[in-house]
Design an enzyme around this catalytic site. Structure first.
Site, PDB file in Angstrom:
ATOM      1  N   PRO A  13      23.044   4.679  -0.974  1.00  0.00           N
ATOM      2  CA  PRO A  13      22.711   3.462  -0.254  1.00  0.00           C
ATOM      3  C   PRO A  13      23.700   2.313  -0.458  1.00  0.00           C
ATOM      4  CG  PRO A  13      21.162   3.865  -2.051  1.00  0.00           C
ATOM      5  CD  PRO A  13      21.977   5.109  -1.888  1.00  0.00           C
ATOM      6  N   ASN A  14      23.936   1.624   0.637  1.00  0.00           N
ATOM      7  CA  ASN A  14      24.779   0.418   0.706  1.00  0.00           C
ATOM      8  C   ASN A  14      26.280   0.692   0.589  1.00  0.00           C
ATOM      9  OD1 ASN A  14      22.565  -1.471   0.951  1.00  0.00           O
ATOM     10  ND2 ASN A  14      22.103  -0.974  -1.175  1.00  0.00           N
ATOM     11  N   ARG A  21      30.897  -5.526   0.907  1.00  0.00           N
ATOM     12  CA  ARG A  21      29.858  -5.718  -0.102  1.00  0.00           C
ATOM     13  C   ARG A  21      30.470  -6.085  -1.456  1.00  0.00           C
ATOM     14  NH1 ARG A  21      26.836  -0.674  -3.113  1.00  0.00           N
ATOM     15  NH2 ARG A  21      25.350  -1.948  -4.258  1.00  0.00           N
ATOM     16  N   TYR A  26      33.135  -4.054  -6.061  1.00  0.00           N
ATOM     17  CA  TYR A  26      33.332  -2.718  -5.474  1.00  0.00           C
ATOM     18  C   TYR A  26      34.682  -2.535  -4.766  1.00  0.00           C
ATOM     19  CZ  TYR A  26      28.384  -2.332  -6.553  1.00  0.00           C
ATOM     20  OH  TYR A  26      27.185  -2.301  -7.220  1.00  0.00           O
ATOM     21  N   ASN A  83      28.449   9.764  -5.324  1.00  0.00           N
ATOM     22  CA  ASN A  83      28.142   8.435  -5.835  1.00  0.00           C
ATOM     23  C   ASN A  83      26.726   8.133  -5.339  1.00  0.00           C
ATOM     24  OD1 ASN A  83      27.769   5.787  -6.476  1.00  0.00           O
ATOM     25  ND2 ASN A  83      29.770   5.073  -5.741  1.00  0.00           N
ATOM     26  N   ALA A  86      22.464   3.207  -5.952  1.00  0.00           N
ATOM     27  CA  ALA A  86      21.238   2.778  -6.655  1.00  0.00           C
ATOM     28  C   ALA A  86      20.342   3.960  -7.023  1.00  0.00           C
ATOM     29  CB  ALA A  86      20.481   1.773  -5.797  1.00  0.00           C
ATOM     30  N   HIS A  89      19.954   5.525 -10.649  1.00  0.00           N
ATOM     31  CA  HIS A  89      19.052   5.016 -11.682  1.00  0.00           C
ATOM     32  C   HIS A  89      17.586   5.338 -11.398  1.00  0.00           C
ATOM     33  CE1 HIS A  89      22.834   3.011 -12.263  1.00  0.00           C
ATOM     34  NE2 HIS A  89      22.693   2.320 -11.148  1.00  0.00           N
ATOM     35  N   ASP A  96      17.084  17.010  -8.725  1.00  0.00           N
ATOM     36  CA  ASP A  96      16.505  18.348  -8.557  1.00  0.00           C
ATOM     37  C   ASP A  96      17.201  19.130  -7.445  1.00  0.00           C
ATOM     38  OD1 ASP A  96      14.739  17.879 -10.606  1.00  0.00           O
ATOM     39  OD2 ASP A  96      12.960  17.650  -9.336  1.00  0.00           O
ATOM     40  N   GLU A 107      29.953  12.948 -10.817  1.00  0.00           N
ATOM     41  CA  GLU A 107      29.320  11.661 -10.505  1.00  0.00           C
ATOM     42  C   GLU A 107      30.395  10.569 -10.536  1.00  0.00           C
ATOM     43  OE1 GLU A 107      26.231  10.812 -13.362  1.00  0.00           O
ATOM     44  OE2 GLU A 107      26.068   8.700 -12.731  1.00  0.00           O
ATOM     45  N   HIS A 109      31.298   6.393  -9.867  1.00  0.00           N
ATOM     46  CA  HIS A 109      30.895   5.007  -9.604  1.00  0.00           C
ATOM     47  C   HIS A 109      32.146   4.153  -9.521  1.00  0.00           C
ATOM     48  CE1 HIS A 109      26.761   6.008 -10.375  1.00  0.00           C
ATOM     49  NE2 HIS A 109      27.162   6.660 -11.451  1.00  0.00           N
ATOM     50  N   SER A 111      32.267   0.860  -9.919  1.00  0.00           N
ATOM     51  CA  SER A 111      32.236  -0.149 -10.984  1.00  0.00           C
ATOM     52  C   SER A 111      31.953   0.526 -12.329  1.00  0.00           C
ATOM     53  CB  SER A 111      31.141  -1.183 -10.683  1.00  0.00           C
ATOM     54  OG  SER A 111      29.859  -0.574 -10.734  1.00  0.00           O
ATOM     55  N   ARG A 116      27.637  -3.679 -16.954  1.00  0.00           N
ATOM     56  CA  ARG A 116      26.833  -4.509 -16.041  1.00  0.00           C
ATOM     57  C   ARG A 116      25.401  -4.658 -16.574  1.00  0.00           C
ATOM     58  NH1 ARG A 116      27.692  -2.393 -10.122  1.00  0.00           N
ATOM     59  NH2 ARG A 116      26.708  -4.418  -9.700  1.00  0.00           N
ATOM     60  N   ARG A 120      21.588  -0.283 -15.282  1.00  0.00           N
ATOM     61  CA  ARG A 120      22.597   0.588 -14.659  1.00  0.00           C
ATOM     62  C   ARG A 120      23.178   1.621 -15.629  1.00  0.00           C
ATOM     63  NH1 ARG A 120      23.470  -1.738  -9.546  1.00  0.00           N
ATOM     64  NH2 ARG A 120      23.187  -3.985  -9.614  1.00  0.00           N
TER      65      ARG A 120
HETATM   66  C1  DQA Z   1      27.502   2.068  -7.960  1.00  0.00           C
HETATM   67  C2  DQA Z   1      26.792   1.442  -9.165  1.00  0.00           C
HETATM   68  C3  DQA Z   1      25.299   1.382  -8.936  1.00  0.00           C
HETATM   69  O1  DQA Z   1      24.656   0.798 -10.056  1.00  0.00           O
HETATM   70  C4  DQA Z   1      24.986   0.530  -7.729  1.00  0.00           C
HETATM   71  O2  DQA Z   1      23.601   0.537  -7.455  1.00  0.00           O
HETATM   72  C5  DQA Z   1      25.772   0.935  -6.518  1.00  0.00           C
HETATM   73  C6  DQA Z   1      27.160   1.368  -6.672  1.00  0.00           C
HETATM   74  C7  DQA Z   1      29.041   2.033  -8.115  1.00  0.00           C
HETATM   75  O3  DQA Z   1      29.714   2.737  -7.373  1.00  0.00           O
HETATM   76  O4  DQA Z   1      29.569   1.275  -8.928  1.00  0.00           O
HETATM   77  O5  DQA Z   1      25.290   0.813  -5.399  1.00  0.00           O
HETATM   78  O6  DQA Z   1      27.124   3.429  -7.881  1.00  0.00           O
END
Ligand code: DQA
Length: 154
Positions: A13-14, A21, A26, A83, A86, A89, A96, A107, A109, A111, A116, A120
């Site tokens: 998401p996002n 953003r 990011y 990635n 959110a 977490h 699963d 995985e 990320h 950031s 942070r 997170r």
């Molecule tokens: C993220 C870190 C997550 O905590 C956050 O909710 C994101 C982006 C990252 O790429 O740094 O949406 O996965």
């Protein structure tokens, strides 16, 4: 003929808002740029890359199932770069789905989640991932793909 490797790139998401953003966290690169760059790198190594972004947990679960266990052996993915954003977490469901597919995943990320907010630092994925890359911005995706290239050519 040897089957070409198939990697599934998932963004949660996002992340469709990358570039706009919170760029101080990011970065300025858009998701379209990242996906395009990875597709080129993949093509150079005869890898099929399927990129998927969704803001919906169930859609991500469906995609992993569709290209994992449900797909015929030829179109099934061999690995996942994810990635979960959110959902990192919160999502037992995506964890699963990856466990059911039983293929290596990395995985990523953008950031450094450990520098942070405390919430997170917990991930539902890290203990099952072959590796976790965080804090290196969008370069983390390239590094994850590079691992798959080297791993599968060994
Ligand atoms: C993220 C870190 C997550 O905590 C956050 O909710 C994101 C982006 C990252 O790429 O740094 O949406 O996965």
């Amino acid at each position: 003929m040897k089957k070409s490797m198939h990697i599934l790139l998932i963004n949660g998401p996002n992340l469709h808002l990358l570039g706009k953003r919170e760029p101080h966290i990011y970065g300025a690169t858009t998701l379209t740029d990242i996906e395009g760059r990875l597709a080129k790198l993949a093509a150079c190594h005869n890898i099929k890359l399927t990129a998927f972004q969704s803001n919906h947990e169930g859609e991500i679960v469906d995609k992993i199932g569709e290209l994992g266990l449900l797909a015929d052996e030829h179109s099934r993915f061999d690995g996942v770069i994810i990635n979960p954003a959110a959902f990192t977490h919160t999502s037992v469901a995506i964890r699963d789905a990856l466990a059911a597919a039983d293929k290596p995943f990395i995985e990523v990320h953008l950031s450094n989640v450990h520098a942070r907010e405390p919430f997170r630092t917990h991930s539902y994925f890290s203990d099952k991932a072959v590796g976790v890359i965080c804090g290196l911005g969008d370069l983390g995706y390239d590094m994850a793909l590079d691992w798959f290239i080297k791993h599968f050519n060994r």
